[in-house]
Scaffold this motif. Sequence first.
Motif, mmCIF file in Angstrom:
data_model
loop_
_atom_site.group_PDB
_atom_site.id
_atom_site.type_symbol
_atom_site.label_atom_id
_atom_site.label_comp_id
_atom_site.label_asym_id
_atom_site.label_seq_id
_atom_site.Cartn_x
_atom_site.Cartn_y
_atom_site.Cartn_z
ATOM 1 N N ARG A 163 0.526 -1.257 -0.339
ATOM 2 C CA ARG A 163 0.078 0.302 0.411
ATOM 3 C C ARG A 163 0.960 1.141 0.350
ATOM 4 O O ARG A 163 2.069 1.357 1.093
ATOM 5 C CB ARG A 163 -1.128 -0.169 0.829
ATOM 6 C CG ARG A 163 -1.699 -1.151 1.023
ATOM 7 C CD ARG A 163 -2.808 -1.078 1.973
ATOM 8 N NE ARG A 163 -2.283 -1.179 3.503
ATOM 9 C CZ ARG A 163 -3.270 -0.974 5.232
ATOM 10 N NH1 ARG A 163 -3.953 -1.329 4.533
ATOM 11 N NH2 ARG A 163 -2.475 -1.377 5.896
ATOM 12 N N VAL A 164 1.127 2.181 -0.924
ATOM 13 C CA VAL A 164 1.195 3.302 -0.715
ATOM 14 C C VAL A 164 0.749 4.800 -0.412
ATOM 15 O O VAL A 164 -0.660 4.798 -1.243
ATOM 16 C CB VAL A 164 1.736 3.799 -2.846
ATOM 17 C CG1 VAL A 164 2.362 4.455 -2.714
ATOM 18 C CG2 VAL A 164 2.108 2.325 -2.843
ATOM 19 N N VAL A 165 0.849 5.952 -0.138
ATOM 20 C CA VAL A 165 1.440 6.966 1.173
ATOM 21 C C VAL A 165 2.569 7.691 -0.171
ATOM 22 O O VAL A 165 3.030 8.162 0.104
ATOM 23 C CB VAL A 165 1.063 7.064 2.196
ATOM 24 C CG1 VAL A 165 0.295 8.148 2.743
ATOM 25 C CG2 VAL A 165 0.248 5.908 2.691
ATOM 26 N N LEU A 166 1.312 9.028 -0.401
ATOM 27 C CA LEU A 166 1.812 10.255 -1.491
ATOM 28 C C LEU A 166 1.644 11.259 -0.553
ATOM 29 O O LEU A 166 0.379 12.055 -1.200
ATOM 30 C CB LEU A 166 1.127 10.183 -2.978
ATOM 31 C CG LEU A 166 2.452 10.698 -3.599
ATOM 32 C CD1 LEU A 166 4.187 10.047 -3.762
ATOM 33 C CD2 LEU A 166 1.884 10.901 -5.121
ATOM 34 N N PRO A 167 1.980 11.531 0.464
ATOM 35 C CA PRO A 167 2.470 13.082 1.070
ATOM 36 C C PRO A 167 2.518 14.552 -0.593
ATOM 37 O O PRO A 167 3.723 14.100 -0.769
ATOM 38 C CB PRO A 167 2.907 13.262 2.041
ATOM 39 C CG PRO A 167 4.262 12.636 1.626
ATOM 40 C CD PRO A 167 3.547 11.181 0.952
ATOM 41 N N ARG A 168 1.909 15.118 -0.975
ATOM 42 C CA ARG A 168 1.535 15.976 -2.215
ATOM 43 C C ARG A 168 2.472 16.101 -2.416
ATOM 44 O O ARG A 168 3.412 17.743 -2.964
ATOM 45 C CB ARG A 168 0.039 16.153 -2.839
ATOM 46 C CG ARG A 168 -0.145 17.246 -2.104
ATOM 47 C CD ARG A 168 -1.744 17.130 -2.689
ATOM 48 N NE ARG A 168 -1.512 17.724 -4.546
ATOM 49 C CZ ARG A 168 -2.351 17.317 -5.084
ATOM 50 N NH1 ARG A 168 -2.889 16.420 -5.225
ATOM 51 N NH2 ARG A 168 -1.914 17.656 -6.066
ATOM 52 N N ASP A 169 2.854 16.715 -0.317
ATOM 53 C CA ASP A 169 3.888 18.281 -0.883
ATOM 54 C C ASP A 169 4.944 17.331 -0.268
ATOM 55 O O ASP A 169 5.380 18.793 -0.022
ATOM 56 C CB ASP A 169 3.557 19.499 0.783
ATOM 57 C CG ASP A 169 2.659 18.391 1.784
ATOM 58 O OD1 ASP A 169 2.787 17.390 1.802
ATOM 59 O OD2 ASP A 169 2.293 19.686 2.317
ATOM 60 N N ALA A 170 5.667 16.308 -0.378
ATOM 61 C CA ALA A 170 6.263 16.207 0.224
ATOM 62 C C ALA A 170 7.545 15.686 -1.344
ATOM 63 O O ALA A 170 8.176 14.718 -1.236
ATOM 64 C CB ALA A 170 6.937 14.815 0.840
ATOM 65 N N VAL A 171 6.657 15.771 -2.461
ATOM 66 C CA VAL A 171 7.202 15.181 -3.878
ATOM 67 C C VAL A 171 7.112 16.165 -4.584
ATOM 68 O O VAL A 171 6.538 17.157 -4.569
ATOM 69 C CB VAL A 171 6.169 13.758 -4.397
ATOM 70 C CG1 VAL A 171 6.461 12.294 -3.827
ATOM 71 C CG2 VAL A 171 4.775 14.434 -4.592
ATOM 72 N N ALA A 172 8.263 15.418 -5.724
ATOM 73 C CA ALA A 172 8.455 17.223 -6.351
ATOM 74 C C ALA A 172 8.654 16.356 -8.354
ATOM 75 O O ALA A 172 8.653 15.667 -8.217
ATOM 76 C CB ALA A 172 9.103 18.234 -6.815
ATOM 77 N N GLY A 173 7.677 17.212 -9.157
ATOM 78 C CA GLY A 173 8.005 17.020 -10.471
ATOM 79 C C GLY A 173 7.988 18.421 -11.024
ATOM 80 O O GLY A 173 7.965 19.577 -10.684
ATOM 81 N N ILE A 174 8.332 18.611 -12.409
ATOM 82 C CA ILE A 174 8.264 19.960 -13.584
ATOM 83 C C ILE A 174 7.088 19.411 -14.568
ATOM 84 O O ILE A 174 7.577 18.478 -15.550
ATOM 85 C CB ILE A 174 9.731 20.269 -13.859
ATOM 86 C CG1 ILE A 174 10.349 19.318 -13.988
ATOM 87 C CG2 ILE A 174 10.531 20.503 -12.229
ATOM 88 C CD1 ILE A 174 12.319 19.649 -14.444
ATOM 89 N N PRO A 175 7.025 21.140 -15.344
ATOM 90 C CA PRO A 175 6.789 21.248 -14.486
ATOM 91 C C PRO A 175 5.790 21.320 -13.123
ATOM 92 O O PRO A 175 5.080 20.350 -13.055
ATOM 93 C CB PRO A 175 5.502 22.637 -15.410
ATOM 94 C CG PRO A 175 5.753 21.548 -16.380
ATOM 95 C CD PRO A 175 6.790 20.748 -16.366
#
Length: 206
Positions: A163-175
């Motif tokens: 099971r995966v949890v993704l804190p959206r403000d602790a990952v980054a991509g561009i743009p």
Amino acid sequence: MRIDLAELVAPGHTAVVTQECQGAIVGPNAGLKALAYEARREALPNIARLLPAARAAGVSVVHCVVQRRPDGLGSNHNAKIFAFGAAGVDIGPGSAGTQLVPELDAQPTDLVLHRWHGIGPMGGTDLDSILRNLGVTTIVAVGVSVNVAITNLVMDAVNAAYRVVLPRDAVAGIPADYAGAIIDNTLSLLATVTTTDDLIEEWGRT
């Protein structure tokens, strides 16, 4: 379907996996300046807040970094990203580019895994075996980039029954707006999307 976040990220079966939070990728002298800037704007400060809370609660912390020999022997050459990522950046074993950035404040209890090939840590390291040996069933994925490696990690982890949890403000991509669209329209179907504050609050209760 309502997700019980407290049960999902309970310390006994959860690990935070950081992806490519290393000098050559998100450090001040990173090769891809735009990605490093975006990561340092929000994701990296939040990871720096999240890891002490995870450790204090007894959540495992595993760092995944990429390295390659200067001659590229044994590493991938079959996609544009590998030539682009290697240009002008030293990620040789032991180099500054492979070192975790200071913001992570790596601790002796953390595990660090190095990969020589591939676009994500699940297929390029012993991550799967190590997590299973730790009794982990939930991965909290943080780091870079949503464009490739984070998305690859999420998909590989789900395929491997985590099971995966993704804190959206602790990952980054561009743009940034593109990374947000990937989270909203793809990763949200595979992972439980949350925030750094929500995870810190949950772990603070344990």
